[in-house]
Scaffold this motif. Structure first.
Motif, PDB file in Angstrom:
ATOM      1  N   LEU A   1       0.778  -1.177   0.030  1.00 52.82           N
ATOM      2  CA  LEU A   1       0.078  -0.201  -0.040  1.00 52.82           C
ATOM      3  C   LEU A   1       0.819   1.288  -0.115  1.00 52.82           C
ATOM      4  CD1 LEU A   1      -2.859   1.286   0.502  1.00 52.82           C
ATOM      5  CD2 LEU A   1      -2.361   1.040   2.713  1.00 52.82           C
ATOM      6  N   CYS A   2       1.882   1.207   0.782  1.00 51.70           N
ATOM      7  CA  CYS A   2       2.778   2.585   0.983  1.00 51.70           C
ATOM      8  C   CYS A   2       4.134   2.237   0.143  1.00 51.70           C
ATOM      9  CB  CYS A   2       3.205   2.864   2.232  1.00 51.70           C
ATOM     10  SG  CYS A   2       1.504   3.248   3.199  1.00 51.70           S
ATOM     11  N   HIS A   3       4.639   1.071   0.239  1.00 52.06           N
ATOM     12  CA  HIS A   3       6.088   0.954  -0.368  1.00 52.06           C
ATOM     13  C   HIS A   3       5.907   0.432  -1.768  1.00 52.06           C
ATOM     14  CE1 HIS A   3       8.101   1.871   3.503  1.00 52.06           C
ATOM     15  NE2 HIS A   3       7.248   1.241   4.083  1.00 52.06           N
ATOM     16  N   GLY A   4       4.736   0.097  -2.401  1.00 51.50           N
ATOM     17  CA  GLY A   4       4.472  -0.089  -3.865  1.00 51.50           C
ATOM     18  C   GLY A   4       4.814  -1.649  -4.311  1.00 51.50           C
ATOM     19  N   ALA A   5       4.332  -2.199  -5.102  1.00 55.19           N
ATOM     20  CA  ALA A   5       4.492  -3.302  -5.604  1.00 55.19           C
ATOM     21  C   ALA A   5       5.792  -3.856  -5.902  1.00 55.19           C
ATOM     22  CB  ALA A   5       3.533  -3.698  -6.745  1.00 55.19           C
TER      23      ALA A   5
ATOM     24  N   LYS B   1       6.777   5.576  -2.540  1.00 54.71           N
ATOM     25  CA  LYS B   1       6.044   6.578  -3.238  1.00 54.71           C
ATOM     26  C   LYS B   1       6.183   7.934  -3.028  1.00 54.71           C
ATOM     27  CE  LYS B   1       1.958   3.374  -3.884  1.00 54.71           C
ATOM     28  NZ  LYS B   1       0.634   3.000  -3.289  1.00 54.71           N
ATOM     29  N   ARG B   2       5.683   8.777  -4.011  1.00 48.03           N
ATOM     30  CA  ARG B   2       5.894  10.090  -3.706  1.00 48.03           C
ATOM     31  C   ARG B   2       4.594  10.865  -3.638  1.00 48.03           C
ATOM     32  NH1 ARG B   2      10.698  12.340  -4.697  1.00 48.03           N
ATOM     33  NH2 ARG B   2      12.447  10.787  -5.271  1.00 48.03           N
ATOM     34  N   ALA B   3       4.840  12.045  -2.631  1.00 47.23           N
ATOM     35  CA  ALA B   3       3.491  12.621  -2.539  1.00 47.23           C
ATOM     36  C   ALA B   3       3.064  13.589  -3.893  1.00 47.23           C
ATOM     37  CB  ALA B   3       3.409  13.639  -1.536  1.00 47.23           C
ATOM     38  N   ASN B   4       1.815  13.875  -4.100  1.00 43.85           N
ATOM     39  CA  ASN B   4       1.441  14.608  -5.307  1.00 43.85           C
ATOM     40  C   ASN B   4       2.562  15.769  -5.530  1.00 43.85           C
ATOM     41  OD1 ASN B   4      -0.434  12.795  -5.299  1.00 43.85           O
ATOM     42  ND2 ASN B   4      -2.275  13.998  -4.635  1.00 43.85           N
TER      43      ASN B   4
ATOM     44  N   HIS C   1      -0.546  11.485   3.998  1.00 39.78           N
ATOM     45  CA  HIS C   1      -1.323  12.532   3.126  1.00 39.78           C
ATOM     46  C   HIS C   1      -0.488  13.463   2.487  1.00 39.78           C
ATOM     47  CE1 HIS C   1      -5.310  10.979   4.118  1.00 39.78           C
ATOM     48  NE2 HIS C   1      -4.808  10.646   5.424  1.00 39.78           N
ATOM     49  N   GLY C   2       0.864  13.191   2.809  1.00 42.41           N
ATOM     50  CA  GLY C   2       1.691  14.196   2.077  1.00 42.41           C
ATOM     51  C   GLY C   2       1.975  15.483   2.759  1.00 42.41           C
ATOM     52  N   PRO C   3       3.368  16.092   2.427  1.00 43.89           N
ATOM     53  CA  PRO C   3       3.281  17.491   2.848  1.00 43.89           C
ATOM     54  C   PRO C   3       2.284  18.413   2.815  1.00 43.89           C
ATOM     55  CG  PRO C   3       5.094  16.660   1.798  1.00 43.89           C
ATOM     56  CD  PRO C   3       4.396  15.797   1.394  1.00 43.89           C
ATOM     57  N   GLU C   4       1.834  19.204   3.767  1.00 42.48           N
ATOM     58  CA  GLU C   4       0.443  19.936   3.663  1.00 42.48           C
ATOM     59  C   GLU C   4      -0.559  19.165   3.150  1.00 42.48           C
ATOM     60  OE1 GLU C   4       1.920  23.599   1.624  1.00 42.48           O
ATOM     61  OE2 GLU C   4       2.217  24.418   3.562  1.00 42.48           O
TER      62      GLU C   4
END
Lengths: 296, 224
Positions: A182-186, A191-194, B152-155
């Motif tokens: 879920l967090c560390h990827g398949a 994972k990077r935030a948006n 949920h990421g920064p901010e």
């Protein structure tokens, strides 16, 4: 009366610590640790804040010494405070110390150098470099009130009992899919935030820690996972699951050990001669350490 | 400072708004935007933007006063999961349940992809007080509560397909959701992470965090 209470509390905490070694769940961090707002507003405080920045976003604030996507805070939770995730303040109090890894007594600064060399897959900042001074200041500031606290065994990560069955890649793969992907990827890529910041660290592949890192050792990875993972649900995996998933994660290739001699067999014999390292072993059809390392 | 009465009143206002939902949709039908076809039960109505626009706004911005979430830029996996959860009743909301039940799986996919590709709302965040900042950025590890920003990421700008952005969502919506996680009227999410964490949050924690991520100014009591 106060002294008696303190003694009772101390006894209780020592008893609990004894148990910690078997179930991998440590006590909470001592509440005496200072909060960010307590950082002094002077020259020393500036260095502490710099250390905190490096700790939180190592790739940005210590760029010259980092060769992957990781930051200190990815493993050392609560910005280096959390017991059971190798807290920085307890490490500070544990050095100088003899280390079997390099067969000599290491100072705290030398220990920090190794973090950069192995866990950050980068290069060691020279002794006296502002990067090391800042991190050391941050660690020292954090432990200031901890000296009087008896629970110094909170250094590192509580050891985990051996599993009842030998760790298995196949079982670990299932544990990973159910709890970690879920967090560390398949593909373990993280994972990077948006907004582009790294949110969840890569666990293997070319952007993760290299073969010389502590986390590439099964016992250390299993203990860390059992105590801290999944985030907020530490202690929820069984010991067997923690060992199996550690085997799965460390059963993938990652950047070469910087002590590599030119031969995987020789490097294994010199630096990985332990059942806790899969380096040089054939796992899932691949000899670990022989590259190439997947592009995450 | 938060005004509690305001929240209660707004809760009532949302109920009223629901009663007038068909009226609201009628208004939008006269707008220059594509003519909506309102799905009704038992018919595969097709995905219809106007159905959503009635409450979420034509651009999917949401409605702060009603506590209706912004849908813009939310991950499609997450949106699909939520629509299915509304349809099955796992996530409890009378209006969304009846709307989601009228959607086919294909409609749900279409709706989710539509909103996922819109540019998300994003506001500068201002801590109401030190405690909001502490929980959002540092967590409360003594109770195994990680910082909200860790997932949920920064901010709170969101991470991947499973961790939706919190930034810019109405404070009332965020508060209602955290309470719903706590009460169990919304599924606990992957690995039950959110249910587990929400159970450890006090009402004050929830209110403070909701105001923080909504981008509310500390002086306006929840108005962005």
């Amino acid at each position: 009366m106060k002294h008696l209470m303190a003694l009772v509390l101390l006894m209780t905490s020592l008893t609990t610590l004894g148990n910690d070694l078997s179930d991998g769940v440590p006590e909470e961090s001592p509440s005496v640790l200072p909060a960010d707002r307590d950082i002094p507003k002077d020259e020393f405080g500036k260095m502490v804040r710099q250390g905190q920045l490096i700790f939180s976003d190592t790739g940005q604030f210590a760029r010259a010494y980092v060769g992957n996507d990781l930051s200190c805070r990815n493993c050392h939770l609560d910005q280096g405070r959390k017991a059971g995730s190798a807290p920085l303040w307890a490490a500070f109090l544990s050095y100088p110390a003899y280390r079997a890894k390099n067969h000599r007594v290491n100072t705290f600064a030398e220990r920090l150098q190794e973090c950069f060399r192995y866990s950050m897959n980068g290069k060691a900042p020279p002794l006296g470099d502002p990067t090391l001074v800042a991190l050391e200041s941050y660690a020292y500031w954090m432990e200031k009130n901890a000296k009087i606290n008896p629970r110094l065994t909170e250094r590192g990560v509580p050891q985990l009992q051996k599993p009842s069955s030998p760790p298995s890649y196949e079982r670990g793969k299932i544990v990973y899919a159910n709890n970690c992907e879920l967090c560390h990827g398949a593909n373990g890529q993280g994972k990077r935030a948006n907004d582009g910041h790294l949110a969840f660290p890569p666990l293997w592949g070319n952007r993760s820690f290299n073969w010389g890192a502590g986390m590439a050792q099964l016992d250390k990875a299993a203990a860390y996972i059992k105590t801290n993972m999944p985030l907020s649900l530490g202690g929820s995996l069984s010991n067997q699951d923690a060992w199996d998933v550690a085997y799965f994660v460390d059963g993938h290739d990652r950047p070469q050990d910087p002590r590599y001699t030119g031969s995987v067999d020789e490097t294994r014999a010199l630096f990985h001669h332990t059942r806790n390292s899969l380096y040089g072993h054939l796992v899932a059809g691949h000899v670990l350490g022989s590259g190439p390392v997947s592009q995450n | 400072m938060m005004n509690k009465t305001k929240y209660v009143e707004r809760g009532k206002a949302s109920l009223k708004a629901l009663l007038f939902l068909p009226l609201a949709l009628g208004v939008h039908a006269e707008s220059p935007h594509p003519q909506p076809r309102i799905p009704t039960g038992g018919e595969s109505g097709g995905f219809n933007l106007a159905t959503c626009a009635g409450c979420h706004g034509i651009e999917g911005d949401g409605n702060a006063a009603e506590g209706t979430p912004s849908l813009r830029g939310l991950p499609s996996t997450y949106l699909k999961e939520q629509l299915h959860a509304f349809a099955s009743g796992e996530r409890q909301n009378p209006v969304m349940s009846s709307i989601a039940q009228a959607l086919s799986t294909e409609d749900i996919t279409l709706a989710a992809s539509h909103y996922a590709q819109l540019r998300p709302l994003s506001r500068p965040l201002e801590a109401q007080d030190e405690s909001a900042n502490d929980l959002a950025i540092h967590g409360r590890w003594s109770e195994n509560i990680p910082p909200c920003d860790d997932c949920h990421g920064p901010e709170g700008k969101g991470v991947g397909e499973n961790f939706p952005a919190l930034n810019g969502q109405p404070a009332l919506y965020l508060e209602n959701q955290l309470q719903a996680f706590k009460k169990g009227s919304r599924p606990s999410g992957p690995l039950k992470l959110m249910g587990n964490i929400a159970n450890k949050l006090s009402d004050t924690d929830i209110r403070t965090l909701s105001l923080y991520y909504s981008g509310s100014s500390p002086m306006t009591g929840g108005q962005p």
